[in-house]
Design an enzyme around this catalytic site. Structure first.
Site, PDB file in Angstrom:
ATOM      1  CD  GLU A   1      -3.270  -5.970   4.229  1.00  0.00           C
ATOM      2  OE1 GLU A   1      -4.036  -5.099   4.694  1.00  0.00           O
ATOM      3  OE2 GLU A   1      -2.035  -5.864   4.236  1.00  0.00           O
TER       4      GLU A   1
ATOM      5  CD  GLU B   1      -2.946  -1.051   2.335  1.00  0.00           C
ATOM      6  OE1 GLU B   1      -2.813  -0.172   3.205  1.00  0.00           O
ATOM      7  OE2 GLU B   1      -3.893  -1.848   2.315  1.00  0.00           O
TER       8      GLU B   1
HETATM    9  C1  BGC Z   1      -2.535  -2.532   6.158  1.00  0.00           C
HETATM   10  C2  BGC Z   1      -2.433  -3.351   7.435  1.00  0.00           C
HETATM   11  C3  BGC Z   1      -3.467  -2.852   8.426  1.00  0.00           C
HETATM   12  C4  BGC Z   1      -4.832  -3.058   7.828  1.00  0.00           C
HETATM   13  C5  BGC Z   1      -5.985  -2.661   8.738  1.00  0.00           C
HETATM   14  C6  BGC Z   1      -3.944  -2.256   5.723  1.00  0.00           C
HETATM   15  O1  BGC Z   1      -4.016  -0.947   5.287  1.00  0.00           O
HETATM   16  O2  BGC Z   1      -1.783  -3.121   5.147  1.00  0.00           O
HETATM   17  O3  BGC Z   1      -1.138  -3.255   7.929  1.00  0.00           O
HETATM   18  O4  BGC Z   1      -3.351  -3.477   9.674  1.00  0.00           O
HETATM   19  O5  BGC Z   1      -4.949  -2.300   6.658  1.00  0.00           O
HETATM   20  O6  BGC Z   1      -5.949  -1.312   9.024  1.00  0.00           O
END
Ligand code: BGC
Length: 444
Positions: free
Chosen positions: A356, A168
């Site tokens: 993610e 990101e």
């Molecule tokens: C990030 C993580 C973070 C997650 C939840 C993402 O933007 O890569 O490191 O914990 O979001 O906020």
């Protein structure tokens, strides 16, 4: 009806994601150098209740049990990041063999357990020494990062096939160098634009290096993205939403695809050209094997005269009185579908993986268990939305849940919990939540 994993085909990749600083702890053990996060958490009132990642989930010492737990939950793909300052305590120069040894142990055990490692090279923990030289705002970072990438690929590339260059870039350049709410805590449009451009250059260069050293590697990089909608149909709000879309979704993918920076909608973005050298436009592009998208919510945007540069602002979930997670993010699973469709619509887009997605809810330990039905339901709804996009032709090849263990959630400290596994940060005891049991069952 609830979907089974068979609906996605047998090659679909299911996994979980974590990041080094959020779980490892051992912040100064075995020769590790300080990262910008080790420094940032020491400042007062930057992080919720001044929490720190010094110990976090103590994964550095507990990775054996944790990987065995992962294996027992039928998880066969594990995305984790390497802490740059464990490998190179100063970011450049001397290699710390203990750091290499740790990731070798982690990779080897994963493989023994039948878990494929997916390695992120940079998940926000820049070595502090490099920040003292300007960090991402210094163009030399392209070379520093390249040397680090080469060391990782040389040491681990015989066993690690799947790489992600950056996590990101939008978030670490904006939160770290524009808003100052993440490490290193710098504030200003020029810091931001410089950091963004050097991150975009490093993203392509990092991938080129991996491929040049290990031609058969599967290389991607990851982007935060949110479905964006205007607050009303008034033209001003529509324009505001377009601008937000540039920053939230388009800024890094477009130069990577060879389209250049999307500077048309936001005048101030043109200033990024100040940091560009003649060959840069070409160097920004690279043909990745996959694109990782990371989605958590949608954003509703309205015109805001007094917001500098953008003239746009978010109408928060709180203001809209919609269901929210513990991050105050709207619970809106259809956002996943929309971002998948949006990214898939780019010409020449490589296959997409959701690297993610997850949700933080206030979990409670009761009778030795954690009934996290809201998270479970959210994940099921998201999986439906991924399937919906896939049915409509989006080439989506995998889905990783954020995250395996409750962990250090950056500026929010240990308060929001995203894990499939509950962690008691006093005792380090792990309890598999209902969502974790459900995922294990789903993956069986
Ligand atoms: C990030 C993580 C973070 C997650 C939840 C993402 O933007 O890569 O490191 O914990 O979001 O906020």
């Amino acid at each position: 009806m609830l979907l089974t994993k068979d609906a996605f085909g047998k090659d679909f990749i299911w996994g979980v994601s974590t990041a080094a600083y959020q779980i490892e702890g051992a912040h100064d053990l075995d020769g590790k150098g300080p990262s910008i996060w080790d420094i940032f958490v020491q400042k007062r009132n930057k992080i919720f209740q001044n929490h720190k990642g010094d110990i976090a989930c103590d994964f550095y010492n507990r990775y054996i049990d944790d990987l065995q737990l992962m294996h027992s939950l039928n998880i066969r793909n594990y995305r984790f990041s390497i802490a740059w300052s464990r490998i190179l305590p100063n970011g450049i120069g001397e290699v710390n063999q203990s750091g290499i040894d740790f990731y070798n142990r982690l990779i080897n055990l994963s493989l023994e357990l039948g878990i494929t490692p997916w390695v992120t090279l940079y998940h926000w923990d820049l070595p502090h020494n490099l920040e003292q030289k300007g960090g991402w705002t210094n163009r030399d970072i392209k070379d520093w990062f390249s040397q680090y990438v080469a060391i990782c690929v040389t040491n681990f590339g015989d066993r690690v096939n799947h790489w992600m260059v950056l996590n990101e870039p939008t978030v670490f350049s904006a939160a770290g160098y524009f808003f100052g709410v993440h490490a290193p805590g710098k504030r200003g449009i020029d810091y931001f634009l410089a950091a963004a451009h050097h991150a975009a250059l490093s993203q392509a260069e990092g991938a080129r290096i991996i491929k040049s050293l290990r031609n058969n590697s599967i290389v991607g990089t990851t982007f935060s993205c949110s479905h964006v909608e205007p607050f009303t149909n008034r033209e001003k709000d529509i324009i505001a939403a377009k601008k937000a879309d540039v920053l939230l979704n388009r800024l890094f993918i477009e130069p990577l695809l060879g389209m250049g920076y999307p500077t048309d909608e936001i005048k101030a973005l043109k200033r990024i050209e100040k940091y560009m050298k003649p060959n840069d436009e070409k160097e920004l592009s690279f043909n990745m094997d996959f694109i990782g998208i990371q989605n958590y919510t949608r954003e509703i945007i309205k015109h805001a005269l007094f917001v500098p540069f953008l003239r746009a602002k978010i109408v928060t979930a709180k203001q809209r009185k919609v269901e929210m997670t513990a991050m105050n993010w709207e619970v809106y699973p259809a956002s996943m579908y929309h971002v998948l469709k949006k990214f898939a619509a780019y010409p020449n887009i490589p296959p997409i993986l959701v690297t993610e997605n997850g949700a933080a809810f206030p979990d409670k330990v009761e009778n030795g268990g954690v009934e996290d039905s809201r998270r479970l339901q959210y994940l099921q709804q998201i999986i439906q939305q991924v399937h919906r996009a896939k049915l409509e032709g989006v080439d989506v090849k995998g889905y990783f849940i954020w995250t395996f263990l409750d962990n250090f959630e950056w500026a929010e400290g240990y308060e929001p919990r995203f894990g499939l596994v509950h962690v008691d940060f006093q005792t380090q005891k792990r309890i598999v939540k209902s969502s974790g049991k459900w995922y294990a069952d789903f993956l069986k």
